[in-house]
Design a protein around this motif. Sequence first.
Motif, PDB file in Angstrom:
ATOM      1  N   VAL A 102      27.871  21.355 -12.730  1.00 11.43           N
ATOM      2  CA  VAL A 102      27.718  20.447 -13.911  1.00 11.43           C
ATOM      3  C   VAL A 102      27.797  21.640 -15.069  1.00 11.43           C
ATOM      4  CG1 VAL A 102      26.295  19.401 -15.829  1.00 11.43           C
ATOM      5  CG2 VAL A 102      25.964  18.956 -13.177  1.00 11.43           C
ATOM      6  N   GLU A 103      28.669  21.418 -16.407  1.00 11.33           N
ATOM      7  CA  GLU A 103      28.757  22.785 -17.079  1.00 11.33           C
ATOM      8  C   GLU A 103      30.211  22.648 -18.230  1.00 11.33           C
ATOM      9  OE1 GLU A 103      29.026  26.024 -19.092  1.00 11.33           O
ATOM     10  OE2 GLU A 103      28.274  26.679 -17.593  1.00 11.33           O
ATOM     11  N   ASP A 104      29.962  22.469 -19.180  1.00 13.69           N
ATOM     12  CA  ASP A 104      30.277  21.940 -20.298  1.00 13.69           C
ATOM     13  C   ASP A 104      31.584  22.933 -20.953  1.00 13.69           C
ATOM     14  OD1 ASP A 104      28.211  24.052 -21.547  1.00 13.69           O
ATOM     15  OD2 ASP A 104      29.076  23.256 -23.235  1.00 13.69           O
ATOM     16  N   ASP A 105      31.633  24.434 -21.074  1.00 14.40           N
ATOM     17  CA  ASP A 105      32.647  25.236 -21.162  1.00 14.40           C
ATOM     18  C   ASP A 105      33.921  25.006 -20.201  1.00 14.40           C
ATOM     19  OD1 ASP A 105      33.422  27.419 -22.257  1.00 14.40           O
ATOM     20  OD2 ASP A 105      33.286  28.521 -20.415  1.00 14.40           O
ATOM     21  N   GLY A 106      35.109  24.242 -20.342  1.00 17.93           N
ATOM     22  CA  GLY A 106      35.958  23.480 -19.489  1.00 17.93           C
ATOM     23  C   GLY A 106      36.198  25.413 -18.892  1.00 17.93           C
ATOM     24  N   ALA A 107      36.511  26.324 -19.238  1.00 19.78           N
ATOM     25  CA  ALA A 107      37.477  27.298 -18.421  1.00 19.78           C
ATOM     26  C   ALA A 107      36.784  27.724 -17.249  1.00 19.78           C
ATOM     27  CB  ALA A 107      37.301  28.739 -19.072  1.00 19.78           C
ATOM     28  N   SER A 108      35.441  28.160 -17.711  1.00 17.49           N
ATOM     29  CA  SER A 108      33.622  28.189 -16.308  1.00 17.49           C
ATOM     30  C   SER A 108      34.062  27.403 -15.594  1.00 17.49           C
ATOM     31  CB  SER A 108      33.292  28.855 -16.997  1.00 17.49           C
ATOM     32  OG  SER A 108      32.972  29.250 -17.914  1.00 17.49           O
ATOM     33  N   ARG A 109      33.610  26.183 -16.189  1.00 13.47           N
ATOM     34  CA  ARG A 109      33.993  24.388 -14.373  1.00 13.47           C
ATOM     35  C   ARG A 109      35.606  24.838 -13.523  1.00 13.47           C
ATOM     36  NH1 ARG A 109      33.284  21.128 -18.233  1.00 13.47           N
ATOM     37  NH2 ARG A 109      35.415  20.320 -18.490  1.00 13.47           N
ATOM     38  N   HIS A 110      36.497  25.267 -14.699  1.00 13.84           N
ATOM     39  CA  HIS A 110      37.677  24.759 -13.937  1.00 13.84           C
ATOM     40  C   HIS A 110      37.795  26.207 -12.928  1.00 13.84           C
ATOM     41  CE1 HIS A 110      41.932  24.245 -12.530  1.00 13.84           C
ATOM     42  NE2 HIS A 110      41.979  25.634 -13.377  1.00 13.84           N
TER      43      HIS A 110
ATOM     44  N   GLY B 145      36.958  26.388   1.104  1.00 15.33           N
ATOM     45  CA  GLY B 145      36.699  25.210   1.442  1.00 15.33           C
ATOM     46  C   GLY B 145      35.713  24.367   0.932  1.00 15.33           C
ATOM     47  N   TYR B 146      35.957  24.252   0.127  1.00 17.17           N
ATOM     48  CA  TYR B 146      34.444  22.882  -0.280  1.00 17.17           C
ATOM     49  C   TYR B 146      35.485  22.114  -1.362  1.00 17.17           C
ATOM     50  CZ  TYR B 146      30.541  26.229   0.953  1.00 17.17           C
ATOM     51  OH  TYR B 146      29.752  27.008   1.454  1.00 17.17           O
ATOM     52  N   GLU B 147      34.779  20.850  -1.307  1.00 11.69           N
ATOM     53  CA  GLU B 147      35.139  19.979  -1.868  1.00 11.69           C
ATOM     54  C   GLU B 147      33.999  20.022  -3.350  1.00 11.69           C
ATOM     55  OE1 GLU B 147      36.184  15.038  -1.041  1.00 11.69           O
ATOM     56  OE2 GLU B 147      35.513  16.696   0.396  1.00 11.69           O
ATOM     57  N   THR B 148      34.459  19.928  -3.857  1.00  6.76           N
ATOM     58  CA  THR B 148      33.908  19.726  -5.071  1.00  6.76           C
ATOM     59  C   THR B 148      34.156  18.444  -6.319  1.00  6.76           C
ATOM     60  OG1 THR B 148      35.292  20.892  -6.889  1.00  6.76           O
ATOM     61  CG2 THR B 148      33.782  22.396  -5.626  1.00  6.76           C
ATOM     62  N   SER B 149      33.082  18.066  -7.320  1.00  2.00           N
ATOM     63  CA  SER B 149      33.229  17.095  -8.453  1.00  2.00           C
ATOM     64  C   SER B 149      32.947  18.180  -9.640  1.00  2.00           C
ATOM     65  CB  SER B 149      32.882  16.091  -8.203  1.00  2.00           C
ATOM     66  OG  SER B 149      32.892  15.403  -9.114  1.00  2.00           O
ATOM     67  N   SER B 150      33.325  17.535 -10.357  1.00  2.00           N
ATOM     68  CA  SER B 150      32.849  18.616 -12.212  1.00  2.00           C
ATOM     69  C   SER B 150      31.725  17.160 -12.772  1.00  2.00           C
ATOM     70  CB  SER B 150      33.370  19.224 -12.751  1.00  2.00           C
ATOM     71  OG  SER B 150      35.054  19.165 -12.565  1.00  2.00           O
ATOM     72  N   ALA B 151      31.411  17.871 -14.047  1.00  3.75           N
ATOM     73  CA  ALA B 151      30.917  17.132 -15.347  1.00  3.75           C
ATOM     74  C   ALA B 151      31.013  18.107 -15.781  1.00  3.75           C
ATOM     75  CB  ALA B 151      29.605  16.299 -14.736  1.00  3.75           C
TER      76      ALA B 151
ATOM     77  N   LEU C 123      23.784  21.732 -22.328  1.00  3.53           N
ATOM     78  CA  LEU C 123      25.074  20.858 -22.581  1.00  3.53           C
ATOM     79  C   LEU C 123      25.159  19.931 -23.514  1.00  3.53           C
ATOM     80  CD1 LEU C 123      23.949  19.743 -18.430  1.00  3.53           C
ATOM     81  CD2 LEU C 123      26.136  21.055 -19.681  1.00  3.53           C
ATOM     82  N   PRO C 124      26.154  19.701 -23.643  1.00  5.89           N
ATOM     83  CA  PRO C 124      26.573  18.815 -25.441  1.00  5.89           C
ATOM     84  C   PRO C 124      25.177  17.742 -25.491  1.00  5.89           C
ATOM     85  CG  PRO C 124      28.553  18.818 -24.304  1.00  5.89           C
ATOM     86  CD  PRO C 124      27.496  19.096 -23.166  1.00  5.89           C
TER      87      PRO C 124
END
Length: 204
Positions: free
Chosen positions: A95-103, A113-119, A142-143
């Motif tokens: 859960v991170e609003d900065d797109g570059a950091s999240r990506h 090897g981790y399965e991730t999801s993001s918001a 967060l926004p």
Amino acid sequence: MTFRWHGKSYDTRDMIAHDTGNPAMPLIYQDRDNHHVFVLRIDRLDGAEIYRATTTETLMLAQRYNLPGIVNADTSTTGVEPSPEQPHRCDALLVEDDGASRHALSRLLSHSGYETSSAATIAEAETKLKEQPRCVILDLNLPDGVGTVLLERIRRQKLPIKVAITTGTTDPELLLDVKELHPDVIFKKPLNLSEVMRWLDAAA
């Protein structure tokens, strides 16, 4: 150590043991006869378990721990792959609003090897909780609000989720509010990715 898998007995003394250096997954065993790959996993609540790695997991383990010899293992078997009726459960929700950091963090975890999801928002993260993440890596700013809202919901509903807070704040009142909600760990920004990975290895 002996164990049974799908009606057959195995003895780890007769297997090739690979030391991963990961306290949560310290050993990977390879059967000398049929090259099946088994993983020893240790959980502080559930104790130790040995399970047979699927084809996908074997490839991830080979890449992550530099064990090319295990990729030729025979991982075909009936009933080892997860049933399609079982609910999907990801390893980590970012859960991170900065797109570059999240990506960047998402790619690092995926390659490990981790399965991730993001918001990017609290609202989006609340929806992603349906994916039953084992861990949440949660930014505070967060926004649509402060990340403590999501942490409070996880604790109030007693969800079996480990939560790591990431923040660059030095506000003592905000940090006190966070600590009162008992996150599993607080990481200061800029993140030390090695520390994050070590925590996730132990928690997930």
